[in-house]
Design a protein around this motif. Structure first.
Motif, PDB file in Angstrom:
ATOM      1  N   PHE A 113       0.740  -1.142   0.029  1.00 52.94           N
ATOM      2  CA  PHE A 113      -0.003   0.044   0.276  1.00 52.94           C
ATOM      3  C   PHE A 113       0.940   1.067  -0.132  1.00 52.94           C
ATOM      4  N   GLN A 163      -2.156   2.597  -5.653  1.00 52.88           N
ATOM      5  CA  GLN A 163      -1.171   1.718  -6.112  1.00 52.88           C
ATOM      6  C   GLN A 163      -0.260   1.954  -7.371  1.00 52.88           C
ATOM      7  N   ASN A 197       2.517   4.252  -6.209  1.00 54.96           N
ATOM      8  CA  ASN A 197       3.512   3.543  -5.488  1.00 54.96           C
ATOM      9  C   ASN A 197       4.400   2.635  -6.309  1.00 54.96           C
TER      10      ASN A 197
END
Ligand SMILES: Nc1ncnc2c1ncn2[C@@H]1O[C@H](COP(=O)(O)OP(=O)(O)O)[C@@H](O)[C@H]1O
Ligand SMILES: Nc1ncnc2c1ncn2[C@@H]1O[C@H](COP(=O)(O)OP(=O)(O)O)[C@@H](O)[C@H]1O
Ligand SMILES: [Mg+2]
Ligand SMILES: [Mg+2]
Lengths: 230, 258
Positions: free
Chosen positions: A100, A158, A161
């Motif tokens: 996460f 995500q 990320n």
């Protein structure tokens, strides 16, 4: 050439708030990963896959054994390295895409993605250009680039990320379920990114919840159940 | 990796009469490193900061510091002028209460300019220019330069205190609960400002906070204090995600997960 050499590591948690209960997770974990190789960690939920990645990243302590990473100039044992050595390794050699995104208040998506490049001394213009290209490749709508990701959907966060994790060149990259909240097209984009990294000689260790993704990118799978602690 | 540390604390201990302030604290800090000191109220955090910054005299132990000329000096052995110069130039100290760190009777611009005058700046235009520049960097509008900090909100006062401390380009800044006592939204803005200034200027910081989210956002390393002693230390994300000591586990579990 071996980039990561994990030698006989073990991990358990002592839960002091539960009367000192000890929770053994893994023991006797040993494997090597070469440059350009992608090793998948398999096994059911709770088997200890994420814990192994976190030990390699220095995010969890290692109870026993050694985690040797070749940074090009020296071999560093993450299990016994000082905080400064671990931070230096992360700044140059060791990348990690967590499950996460940890949102930093007030920082825009584009800046979050460009930050690892700026930390490597690349000027803001070029860092932003490369961050934009990466977000485009992951199909993040351009209207979101200048907003902080706190309000983004799980899949959008995500992708930010992933973009941040893949943007810099690291010798070793750790992936914890990078495609878990992505749809088909974005999953394919991530498969493409992983293949590019392999071709460029990056060593990868990944956890893939999706067999299709794993089969598309991994050279071999280690079943973590083999390392179950007593 | 081999470069010399900026500051070395060895066995720092402080008793207030019979009462323990802190005991046997040792660590090294390098240029550009941010160390967070966390722990509940009364655990000795402010005492430690006082010892490091020479505001308090230790009952035992030493602090050595790498001066700008490269020499490593025991702070207890500095002359008073040397100590004062260090405090005014190479160090900053951001306090929880801006009223304690600012001069409330003079203007915002003078609060920043004063530190420059203390290190020998004389040219009024240059001082005012530098003050204006720093007010801008901490997001205070240029037309507030002649206003008194008494007319500022809590968040603005704290930003002014930061400008006052950073104007002399210090290498080391002590911060004692810099975001304490502010509203949450004001805190977020201040934290963001501190985070980017610290990174851009490559500052070494020792920051005292009871807020683990502040420690996670700003620091590289954490020391956890309890009853005057350091009970756990290490890489910030490691201590917070895999805490070992019972007390650290309690602290971490008391924070609402975000
Ligand atoms: N920080 C932690 N503190 C306590 N227990 C943990 C922590 N992290 C993981 N565990 C426990 O370790 C075991 C393995 O978890 P994990 O490594 O996340 O497994 P996987 O990724 O294979 O699902 C689980 O029982 C989990 O609850
Ligand atoms: N000036 C003082 N005189 C006497 N006791 C003090 C003084 N300052 C602090 N103490 C005591 O030293 C201990 C540590 O306090 P302090 O360093 O202020 O903790 P913290 O900053 O973690 O809240 C406490 O027991 C406190 O009561
Ligand atoms: Mg997992
Ligand atoms: Mg205090």
């Amino acid at each position: 050439m071996t980039v990561l050499d994990v030698q006989d590591i073990a991990k358990s948690f002592t839960l002091h708030l539960r009367g000192g209960l000890t929770l053994p997770v893994v023991a006797g974990v040993s494997f090597e990963v070469a440059a350009g190789e992608c090793v998948a960690l398999g096994g059911p939920s709770g088997a200890g896959k994420s814990s192994i990645l976190k030990m390699i990243y220095g995010n969890y302590r290692t109870d026993a054994g050694r985690i040797l990473i070749d940074d090009g100039a020296a071999v560093i044992d993450v299990a016994s390295a000082s905080p400064r050595e671990i931070l230096a390794l992360r700044a140059t050699t060791l990348g990690y895409v967590s499950q996460f995104l940890r949102v930093i208040p007030r920082v825009a998506a584009l800046d979050i993605v460009a930050e690892p490049l700026r930390a490597r001394g690349i000027d803001t213009t070029e860092a932003n250009a490369r961050a934009s290209a990466m977000l485009k490749r992951l199909n993040l709508p351009e209207r979101l680039w200048h907003l902080p990701p706190a309000t983004f959907s799980g899949g959008e966060q995500q992708r930010v990320n992933i973009a941040r994790g893949f943007i810099a060149d690291t010798r070793l990259l750790l992936l914890d379920e990078p495609t878990a909240s992505l749809d088909g097209a974005n999953r394919d984009a991530v498969i493409g990114l992983i293949r590019d990294k392999r071709a460029a000689g990056t060593a990868l260790v990944g956890i893939f919840h999706d067999d299709e993704v794993r089969d598309a990118v991994a050279d071999r799978t280690l079943d973590v159940r083999a390392f179950a602690a007593a | 990796m081999c470069e010399e540390p900026l500051l070395i604390a060895e066995g720092l201990t402080k008793f207030y009469g019979a009462r323990l302030g802190c005991r046997d604290v040792s660590f090294t800090l390098h240029a550009g490193e941010v160390l967070a000191v966390v722990g509940e109220s009364g655990s000795g955090k402010s005492t430690l900061l006082g010892l490091l910054s020479t505001e308090l005299a230790p009952s035992a132990g030493h602090v050595r510091y790498s001066m700008r000329d490269g020499s490593l000096r025991d702070l207890a052995e500095l002359s008073e002028p040397e100590r004062r110069l260090l405090l005014r130039t190479d160090w900053g100290f951001v306090r929880q209460s801006p009223e304690a760190g600012l001069r409330m009777a003079v203007s915002a611009g003078a609060n920043v300019g004063e530190r420059l005058m203390a290190v020998g700046w004389r040219h009024y235009g240059n001082i005012r220019g530098a003050a204006a520049d720093w007010l801008g960097r901490v997001e205070i509008a240029a037309d507030r330069i002649d206003d008194s900090p008494k007319s500022f909100s809590g968040g603005m006062r704290q930003r002014l205190q930061i400008a006052r401390n950073l104007v002399t380009a210090p290498r080391l800044v002590f911060m004692d609960e810099p975001t304490g006592g502010l509203d949450v939204s004001v805190q977020a803005r201040l934290l963001d400002l501190i985070r980017s200034l610290v990174a851009d200027l490559g500052l070494a910081v020792v920051i005292v906070t009871h807020d683990l989210a502040v420690a996670r956002l700003l620091s590289h390393r954490i020391m956890v204090m309890k009853e005057g002693c350091v009970i756990e230390e290490g890489l910030t994300d490691q201590v917070l995600d895999d805490p070992q000591a019972a007390y650290t586990q309690l602290l971490v579990s008391s924070v609402l997960q975000s």
